[in-house]
Scaffold this active site. Structure first.
Site, PDB file in Angstrom:
ATOM      1  N   ASN A   1       0.851  -1.187   0.000  1.00 46.91           N
ATOM      2  CA  ASN A   1       0.000   0.000   0.000  1.00 46.91           C
ATOM      3  C   ASN A   1       0.895   1.249   0.000  1.00 46.91           C
ATOM      4  O   ASN A   1       1.618   1.505   0.966  1.00 46.91           O
ATOM      5  CB  ASN A   1      -0.895  -0.049   1.252  1.00 46.91           C
ATOM      6  CG  ASN A   1      -1.810   1.147   1.368  1.00 46.91           C
ATOM      7  OD1 ASN A   1      -1.409   2.267   1.108  1.00 46.91           O
ATOM      8  ND2 ASN A   1      -3.040   0.892   1.772  1.00 46.91           N
TER       9      ASN A   1
ATOM     10  N   GLY B   1       0.258   4.370   0.276  1.00 49.35           N
ATOM     11  CA  GLY B   1      -0.027   5.338   1.342  1.00 49.35           C
ATOM     12  C   GLY B   1       0.670   4.948   2.636  1.00 49.35           C
ATOM     13  O   GLY B   1       1.237   5.789   3.346  1.00 49.35           O
TER      14      GLY B   1
ATOM     15  N   ASP C   1      -1.341  -4.113   9.691  1.00 46.75           N
ATOM     16  CA  ASP C   1      -2.694  -4.395   9.223  1.00 46.75           C
ATOM     17  C   ASP C   1      -3.592  -3.382   9.903  1.00 46.75           C
ATOM     18  O   ASP C   1      -3.477  -3.152  11.108  1.00 46.75           O
ATOM     19  CB  ASP C   1      -3.146  -5.824   9.541  1.00 46.75           C
ATOM     20  CG  ASP C   1      -4.360  -6.194   8.689  1.00 46.75           C
ATOM     21  OD1 ASP C   1      -4.234  -6.208   7.446  1.00 46.75           O
ATOM     22  OD2 ASP C   1      -5.450  -6.425   9.250  1.00 46.75           O
ATOM     23  N   SER C   2      -4.438  -2.749   9.129  1.00 45.45           N
ATOM     24  CA  SER C   2      -5.163  -1.605   9.665  1.00 45.45           C
ATOM     25  C   SER C   2      -6.507  -1.483   8.978  1.00 45.45           C
ATOM     26  O   SER C   2      -6.786  -2.164   7.991  1.00 45.45           O
ATOM     27  CB  SER C   2      -4.339  -0.332   9.466  1.00 45.45           C
ATOM     28  OG  SER C   2      -3.873  -0.251   8.135  1.00 45.45           O
TER      29      SER C   2
HETATM   30  P1  ITT Z   1      -0.857  -4.247   2.692  1.00 46.55           P
HETATM   31  O1  ITT Z   1      -1.652  -5.430   3.170  1.00 46.55           O
HETATM   32  O2  ITT Z   1       0.014  -4.565   1.523  1.00 46.55           O
HETATM   33  O3  ITT Z   1      -0.112  -3.567   3.808  1.00 46.55           O
HETATM   34  P2  ITT Z   1      -3.486  -3.086   2.304  1.00 46.55           P
HETATM   35  O4  ITT Z   1      -3.996  -1.779   1.775  1.00 46.55           O
HETATM   36  O5  ITT Z   1      -4.066  -4.355   1.753  1.00 46.55           O
HETATM   37  O6  ITT Z   1      -1.882  -3.120   2.146  1.00 46.55           O
HETATM   38  P3  ITT Z   1      -4.732  -3.593   4.863  1.00 46.55           P
HETATM   39  O7  ITT Z   1      -5.212  -4.942   4.524  1.00 46.55           O
HETATM   40  O8  ITT Z   1      -4.121  -3.359   6.226  1.00 46.55           O
HETATM   41  O9  ITT Z   1      -3.621  -3.054   3.868  1.00 46.55           O
HETATM   42  O10 ITT Z   1      -5.941  -2.588   4.669  1.00 46.55           O
HETATM   43  C1  ITT Z   1      -5.847  -1.298   5.096  1.00 46.55           C
HETATM   44  C2  ITT Z   1      -7.043  -0.492   4.591  1.00 46.55           C
HETATM   45  O11 ITT Z   1      -7.615   0.198   5.706  1.00 46.55           O
HETATM   46  C3  ITT Z   1      -6.601   0.555   3.600  1.00 46.55           C
HETATM   47  O12 ITT Z   1      -6.697   0.059   2.274  1.00 46.55           O
HETATM   48  C4  ITT Z   1      -7.566   1.685   3.890  1.00 46.55           C
HETATM   49  O13 ITT Z   1      -8.757   1.454   3.201  1.00 46.55           O
HETATM   50  C5  ITT Z   1      -7.823   1.537   5.387  1.00 46.55           C
HETATM   51  N1  ITT Z   1      -6.872   2.362   6.175  1.00 46.55           N
HETATM   52  C6  ITT Z   1      -5.875   1.901   6.980  1.00 46.55           C
HETATM   53  N2  ITT Z   1      -5.175   2.920   7.500  1.00 46.55           N
HETATM   54  C7  ITT Z   1      -5.724   4.035   7.008  1.00 46.55           C
HETATM   55  C8  ITT Z   1      -5.413   5.397   7.142  1.00 46.55           C
HETATM   56  O14 ITT Z   1      -4.389   5.827   7.862  1.00 46.55           O
HETATM   57  N3  ITT Z   1      -6.174   6.281   6.504  1.00 46.55           N
HETATM   58  C9  ITT Z   1      -7.195   5.873   5.746  1.00 46.55           C
HETATM   59  N4  ITT Z   1      -7.552   4.606   5.544  1.00 46.55           N
HETATM   60  C10 ITT Z   1      -6.816   3.681   6.171  1.00 46.55           C
END
Ligand code: ITT
Length: 206
Positions: free
Chosen positions: A12, A14, A71-72
């Site tokens: 990701n 971001g 993971d977030s």
């Molecule tokens: P990786 O698994 O490769 O790290 P991902 O985007 O799939 O990337 P996650 O499964 O942890 O990661 O999903 C995180 C989602 O949660 C992310 O795509 C956003 O939609 C949301 N999110 C997490 N942190 C955020 C933030 O600081 N601001 C806005 N949205 C956030």
């Protein structure tokens, strides 16, 4: 003194920006572009902690290097904590921020302001080639706005108004978001533990 190295196990963009800002001073972070490419496994955990540990361990397995992962997601009280671990693929296609945000807004359309509380959650994990690992949580509480505002950040940032503020996290500067964010809190807690573990020993445990 040379900084210890670790792989930043996220795809990701971001998150990469934020984690380089938050952790980059202390640890030399290699991106996934800097190591032998591998296909990520499915995110099957029921919790943020399980998924963060799985991502970090997967990176160690494929690279042989220490790894950090996140993971977030956004947890909305009126939705019993969803989108939660499904935040990145809430509208079906992984990482489609715009579709995810629009679906969430539509689902909350009839929910009055006083029941729009929720917040971002981040599980920050490291895993080492010797099997040690650790995971910590960070939170940013607030409420879900009725329409997107701001252009900063990524994901659901244009919707989350942190408690005590009247702007979304997409309207904050990068430094302002880092100072209060779930990711900032989690990785500032994890950083000294990771450094101690990389320094040979420490008290890290699985
Ligand atoms: P990786 O698994 O490769 O790290 P991902 O985007 O799939 O990337 P996650 O499964 O942890 O990661 O999903 C995180 C989602 O949660 C992310 O795509 C956003 O939609 C949301 N999110 C997490 N942190 C955020 C933030 O600081 N601001 C806005 N949205 C956030």
């Amino acid at each position: 003194m040379t900084r210890p190295r670790a792989v930043l196990a996220t795809r990701n963009a971001g998150k990469v920006d934020e984690l380089r800002r938050i952790l980059g001073g202390e640890v030399e972070l290699l991106g996934l572009d800097d190591v032998t490419p591998y296909e990520p496994g499915p995110e099957t955990g029921a919790t943020f902690e399980e998924n963060a540990l799985a991502k970090a361990r997967e990176a160690v397995h494929h690279t042989g290097l220490p790894a950090v992962a996140d993971d977030s997601g956004l947890a909305v009280d009126a939705m019993n904590g969803m989108p939660g671990v499904l935040s990145a693929r809430w509208a079906g296609r992984h990482g489609d921020d715009r579709a995810n945000l629009e679906l969430l807004l539509a689902q909350l359309e009839d929910v009055p302001d006083e029941r729009r509380a929720g917040g971002f959650v981040c599980a920050a994990a490291y895993a080492l080639p010797d099997g040690r690992s650790e995971v910590v949580l960070g939170h940013l509480r607030g409420w879900v706005a009725r329409a997107p505002r701001g252009t900063g950040g990524f994901g659901y940032d244009p919707l989350l108004v942190p408690d005590g503020l009247d702007v979304t996290t997409a309207e904050l500067s990068a430094a302002e978001k880092d100072a209060i964010s779930h990711r900032g809190q989690a990785f500032r807690t994890l950083a000294p533990r990771l450094l101690q573990a990389l320094g040979g020993g420490g008290q890290a445990s699985t």
